[in-house]
Design a protein around this motif. Structure first.
Motif, short mmCIF file in Angstrom:
data_model
loop_
_atom_site.label_atom_id
_atom_site.label_comp_id
_atom_site.label_asym_id
_atom_site.label_seq_id
_atom_site.Cartn_x
_atom_site.Cartn_y
_atom_site.Cartn_z
N VAL A 228 -0.16 -4.29 4.20
CA VAL A 228 -1.53 -4.62 3.78
C VAL A 228 -1.56 -5.69 2.68
CG1 VAL A 228 -2.39 -2.34 4.42
CG2 VAL A 228 -1.60 -2.73 2.08
N PHE A 243 -8.25 -3.61 2.08
CA PHE A 243 -7.65 -2.29 2.27
C PHE A 243 -8.66 -1.17 1.99
CE2 PHE A 243 -5.34 1.35 0.39
CZ PHE A 243 -4.56 1.72 1.48
N GLU A 247 -9.46 0.29 5.57
CA GLU A 247 -8.58 1.45 5.75
C GLU A 247 -9.12 2.71 5.06
OE1 GLU A 247 -6.21 1.55 7.74
OE2 GLU A 247 -5.32 -0.44 7.96
N GLY A 733 -8.82 7.50 5.32
CA GLY A 733 -7.80 6.51 5.02
C GLY A 733 -6.48 7.14 4.61
N TYR A 734 -5.67 6.36 3.88
CA TYR A 734 -4.37 6.84 3.40
C TYR A 734 -4.59 7.63 2.12
CZ TYR A 734 -2.19 3.84 6.86
OH TYR A 734 -1.80 3.27 8.04
N TYR A 755 -2.90 10.36 6.65
CA TYR A 755 -3.93 9.39 7.04
C TYR A 755 -5.04 10.18 7.73
CZ TYR A 755 -6.50 5.60 9.21
OH TYR A 755 -7.50 4.74 9.59
#
Length: 761
Positions: A228, A243, A247, A733-734, A755
Motif C-alpha cells: 500500500v 489506504f 481498505e 479493513g485490516y 481483515y
C-alpha cells in the motif's frame, strides 16, 4: 459520601508514586477482626505492588514461617479510596470516611476481595491513595507507544533481580523466553551484541526495548506496508489517505492523515516529511485507530429518549452471590462488581433476619447471608458511578410484613429522592425513557391494588426452582411442601403497603400468555420467565414474543439446574426482544463474554437501543423464521495472524499450539462457527491467512466473537484469549483484535491481526 484526598495538601501524584516505592508498613484487615502487619512497596515497573509479612508483638500473628513476598497488579485495581475504621466491628467502613483518615481500601476488577489497610498516619494513607489514582489515571488515553513501553518496562524490571537497571545476556535471554519470543539463543546473542552500544555486556531498558523490537518483526505487516506504500520505503500522506478510505472504509481527510502520522511515527525525519515508516504504520495498526472495535462507541451515541421496553438492559442474576448457588458467599461486593461492570438490573433475595433486620441470601441453601441494609448502602454508593441511567432493584420478597416495613424504611432513608416515584412517571400507559429517569432507582416488586393497606399477593419465587439432588436431600422435610407450591405456581405472601408504595414502573406480574398480557396488562407490568419456558416460547411464538416486548419489559432468568451459577446463551433471548436477560456476573464463560461485549457499546451505560424491527409496531418480523432480504449482509473475516499470546496454563512448555475459533451469535439463522487449523509451537507468532464468510440475515442483532485456544488432543483446550463485539461496532479493513482474558481483563499485547469486510450480498 466517599472519602477523598484533601486537595489542599501539596501532594503531587508523581511524587506520591515515588514515595510508594519505599517500603511502607501497614496493617491489613480481614473479617473476624484479624489484623496482619505487612510491608508494602511499589516496584520500579510501576505495575506491581508487592508485600511481605512482618513480625509485630502487639498483633495476633501466628508463629508459623512467614509466607514469601506476594503481589497485586496495578492494572487489576478498579478503585482506591479513603475509608474509616469502625470501633464496633474493627473493620474498615468503606463508605464513610469523614475528614482525615489513616485507612484506605482497594477494590479490584476481578474476584479478588477488597483490600482494607490501616496506615500509621493520615498522610501515608493519602499518599498511597493519590499515588494509585495517579497510576490509574496515567493509563487513561495512553497511546499504543506508551502502552508498549509500559509493558516492556514491566517485564524488564521483573527480570532485574539485583535492581541495577540492567540485564546481562543470560537475564535478557531468560526474559525473552518468558515473553514467548521464540528465537534461538545464538540469534539473541548476535542481536544482543548489536544493541549493546557500550560493549559492557548488559542492556539498559532502552537498549532492551530496541532488542525486543528487532526480534518481533512481523513479515505479514511488512508485506501489507509494501503493497500500500509508494516505492521508497515510506507511506506518503496520499498513500495513507488511499489506504484509510479504500481498505479501512473510514472517512479521512488531510487532517486525519496528519494526526495519524504525528501520533504514531517515531522517526523525526519521516514525520517531518508527512510520511509513515514501517514502524509507524505498525503502531497505527496496533492502536485504537486500527482496532476492530469502533471506539466511537465508547461514548454514548444512541437515542435514550425512547420507552424502557425499547432497550436491552445489562442485567445481573442473584447479584449477591460471589460463587455458586449452594454454598457460596453472599456479599455486598457482588452488587459493587456488577454495577462497576455496567449492570443496571440487580436482584435481592430478601428473607427475615435476626433482630428484625432483613437479610439477603439464596433461600433454603447454605449460602451465607448479608444484611439488606448493607446492600442498599453499597448500591447507594455505586449505582451511578458507571452510568447515569436508572437501576432496577428486583426484590424477591420472602419477608414478613414487619420486616418488609423495615426494608422500605431502609430504602427510603438511604436512597431518598433517588427512588423512582409516581411523580417521575406521570403516564402509566407508557413506560418512561432511560433519559427521563437518569439518577433514579426503580423498585421491582408486587404492588397492591389502590386503597388496599395490606393483602396477599402471589410470589414469583425463582429460588424455589433449584433442581440439585443434594439440595433436595438436605431439605427432605420440605420437599413435598415445595413441590406442591411449584405445582400451584402461586405461593401467597402478605405485602406491606409501605413496600408496595415504592413500586410503579416495574410491577411484577405472573406471565400467563401473550394474548392475556395484551388484553389485561399495563405497560408497567413486568413478567419473569424461566430460561426453559422462554426457550419454548422463542421456538413456538417468536413473533408474538417480539410484539410483547415492544410494549412491556420481560426478564429471563437461568434455569434452576444451574446451581454452579453457569450462564445461558443471552443472544437467543435478545433475538426475541427480551430486554432483561439475567446473567451470573461472577461466572466467566463464553456467554458472559457475549454479554460484556454487547454492553461495551453506547458508552457502557448498560442500555442498548434495540433494532427497529424489535421496537417499531409497523414492522412485523419473526426472528425464528425467514428474514426479509433487505437486511442481509455478508461478513468476511480473514484471520491473518496472532501475536504475543500468553502462555498456556498448567503446562511445562511456554509455547502454545494456537488455533482461532470465530463465532457468530444472533438470530438462529445467523449462528455459526468456523475455526483455523492449529499451529505447533507458535504462541508468539502464528500465521494462518484463512478467510471465513458468514452470511447474516439480521446483522443488527449479531455478535462476533473470537476465541484463541491452545490445541490439546488429550484434554480440553486452554483458552488463551477472547474478544466479543456487536457486528454494528465492527470497523472494516485490516484490524487488530486486542484479546482479553476469561474475566475480560486486558492481556496486551496479545492480539489477532484480521481483515474484515461487511457488504451487501
Amino acid at each position: 459520601m466517599r472519602g477523598r484526598v484533601d486537595e489542599k495538601l501539596p501532594m503531587d501524584g508523581e511524587a506520591c508514586v515515588q514515595a510508594m516505592m519505599n517500603e511502607t508498613t501497614m496493617t491489613k484487615l480481614r473479617a473476624g477482626k484479624k489484623k496482619f502487619k505487612r510491608s508494602y512497596r511499589l516496584q520500579k515497573d510501576r505495575e506491581t505492588i508487592v508485600y511481605s509479612p512482618t513480625r509485630h508483638s502487639a498483633l495476633p500473628e501466628c508463629t508459623k514461617r512467614l509466607p514469601a513476598e506476594q503481589a497485586y497488579d496495578v492494572s487489576n485495581i478498579l478503585e482506591v479510596f479513603l475509608s474509616t475504621l469502625t470501633s464496633r466491628s474493627s473493620r474498615v467502613d468503606r463508605e464513610k470516611a469523614v475528614g482525615p483518615s489513616n485507612c484506605f481500601s482497594i477494590s479490584y476488577k476481578d474476584q479478588t476481595p477488597t483490600l482494607d489497610l490501616i496506615c500509621t498516619n493520615p498522610e501515608t494513607a493519602q499518599t498511597w491513595v493519590r499515588g494509585i489514582q495517579h497510576l490509574i489515571q496515567s493509563r487513561t488515553g495512553e497511546t499504543i507507544v506508551n502502552k508498549k513501553e509500559r509493558w516492556i518496562s514491566e517485564f524488564f524490571h521483573a527480570a532485574d533481580k539485583n535492581q541495577n537497571e540492567r540485564l546481562d545476556l543470560k537475564e535478557a535471554t531468560g526474559l525473552l523466553k518468558r515473553m514467548n519470543v521464540p528465537i534461538s539463543s545464538s540469534h539473541i546473542k548476535e542481536r544482543f551484541q548489536e544493541v549493546d552500544q557500550n560493549g559492557n555486556g548488559d542492556l539498559d531498558l532502552e537498549e532492551f526495548g530496541q532488542l525486543y523490537r528487532q526480534l518481533t518483526f512481523r513479515q505479514e505487516v511488512e508485506d501489507l506496508f509494501n503493497r500500500v506504500s509508494s516505492p521508497g520505503g515510506t507511506m506518503t500522506m496520499q498513500d495513507l489517505h488511499r489506504f484509510l478510505t479504500q481498505e479501512q472504509k473510514v472517512q479521512a481527510d488531510a487532517e486525519t492523515c496528519k494526526r495519524i502520522i504525528n501520533t504514531y511515527e517515531q522517526i523525526g525525519d519521516v514525520k517531518a516529511n508527512d510520511c509513515l515508516s514501517l514502524q509507524g504504520f505498525t503502531l497505527y495498526l496496533e492502536s485504537k485507530d486500527g482496532d476492530i472495535y469502533n471506539h466511537a462507541h465508547d461514548q454514548e451515541y444512541q437515542d435514550m429518549t425512547q420507552p424502557l421496553s425499547h432497550y436491552f438492559i445489562a442485567s445481573s442474576h442473584n447479584t449477591y452471590l460471589l460463587e455458586d448457588q449452594l454454598r457460596g458467599p453472599s456479599s455486598k461486593e457482588g452488587y459493587i462488581r456488577a454495577l462497576q461492570k455496567g449492570s443496571r438490573f440487580l436482584e435481592l433475595d430478601c428473607w427475615d433476619g435476626e433482630g428484625g433486620e432483613p437479610v439477603i441470601y439464596h433461600g433454603h441453601t447454605l449460602t451465607s447471608k448479608v444484611l439488606f441494609k448493607e446492600v442498599i448502602e453499597a448500591i447507594n454508593d455505586y449505582a451511578f458511578k458507571a452510568s447515569p441511567y436508572p437501576v432496577f432493584l428486583s426484590l424477591e420478597n420472602h419477608c414478613s410484613v414487619e420486616q418488609q416495613r423495615t426494608m422500605s424504611a431502609h430504602m427510603r432513608r438511604i436512597l431518598g429522592s433517588q427512588i423512582c416515584t409516581d411523580s417521575d412517571t406521570p403516564d402509566p400507559s407508557v413506560l418512561p425513557s432511560p433519559h427521563s429517569l437518569r439518577g433514579k432507582i426503580i423498585i421491582k416488586n408486587k404492588k397492591l391494588p389502590p386503597d388496599v393497606l395490606e393483602d396477599e399477593v402471589s410470589d414469583e419465587d425463582e429460588a424455589a426452582e433449584i433442581e440439585d439432588p443434594e439440595v433436595q436431600a438436605r431439605m427432605q422435610a420440605e420437599k413435598e411442601k415445595r413441590r406442591k407450591e411449584l405445582e400451584k405456581k402461586k405461593k401467597k405472601i402478605k405485602l406491606a403497603k409501605e413496600l408496595s408504595d415504592l413500586v410503579n414502573v416495574s410491577q411484577a406480574k405472573h406471565f400467563h400468555s401473550f394474548q392475556h398480557s395484551q388484553e389485561k396488562d399495563m405497560a408497567c407490568n413486568m413478567s419473569s420467565i424461566t430460561e426453559n419456558k422462554a426457550m419454548d416460547l422463542v421456538k413456538r411464538q417468536a413473533a408474538d414474543f417480539i410484539n410483547h416486548t415492544k410494549r412491556q419489559l420481560v426478564k429471563i432468568y437461568p434455569a434452576g439446574g444451574r446451581v454452579d451459577s453457569s450462564n445461558m446463551d443471552p443472544h437467543v433471548f435478545w433475538a426475541a426482544g427480551c430486554q432483561i436477560v439475567a446473567m451470573n456476573y461472577q461466572t466467566p464463560c463464553d456467554q458472559m463474554d457475549l454479554n460484556l461485549g454487547k454492553f461495551r457499546q453506547n458508552g457502557g451505560c448498560g442500555y442498548v437501543l434495540k433494532p427497529e424491527v424489535l421496537r417499531k409496531d409497523y414492522l412485523k418480523i419473526d426472528t425464528s423464521g425467514k428474514i426479509p432480504d433487505k437486511y442481509r449482509k455478508n461478513l468476511t473475516v480473514r484471520v491473518i495472524s496472532s501475536f504475543q499470546l500468553p502462555s498456556p496454563s498448567e503446562k511445562s512448555t511456554s509455547s502454545a499450539d494456537p488455533y482461532v475459533k470465530v463465532q457468530i451469535c444472533g438470530i438462529p439463522a445467523d449462528c455459526a462457527e468456523q475455526r483455523t487449523e492449529w499451529k505447533k509451537n507458535s504462541g508468539f507468532h502464528a500465521v494462518w491467512n484463512v478467510a471465513m464468510t458468514f452470511p447474516l440475515a439480521l446483522p443488527e442483532l449479531a455478535m462476533l466473537r473470537f476465541e484463541v485456544k491452545d490445541h490439546d488432543s488429550m484434554t480440553a483446550s486452554d483458552m488463551l484469549g477472547q474478544f466479543a463485539l456487536p457486528v454494528d461496532s465492527i470497523q472494516q479493513g485490516y484490524r487488530h483484535v486486542h484479546l482479553l482474558d476469561k474475566r475480560g481483563g486486558d492481556i496486551s499485547p496479545a492480539s489477532l491481526f484480521v481483515y474484515i469486510s461487511l457488504q451487501a450480498p
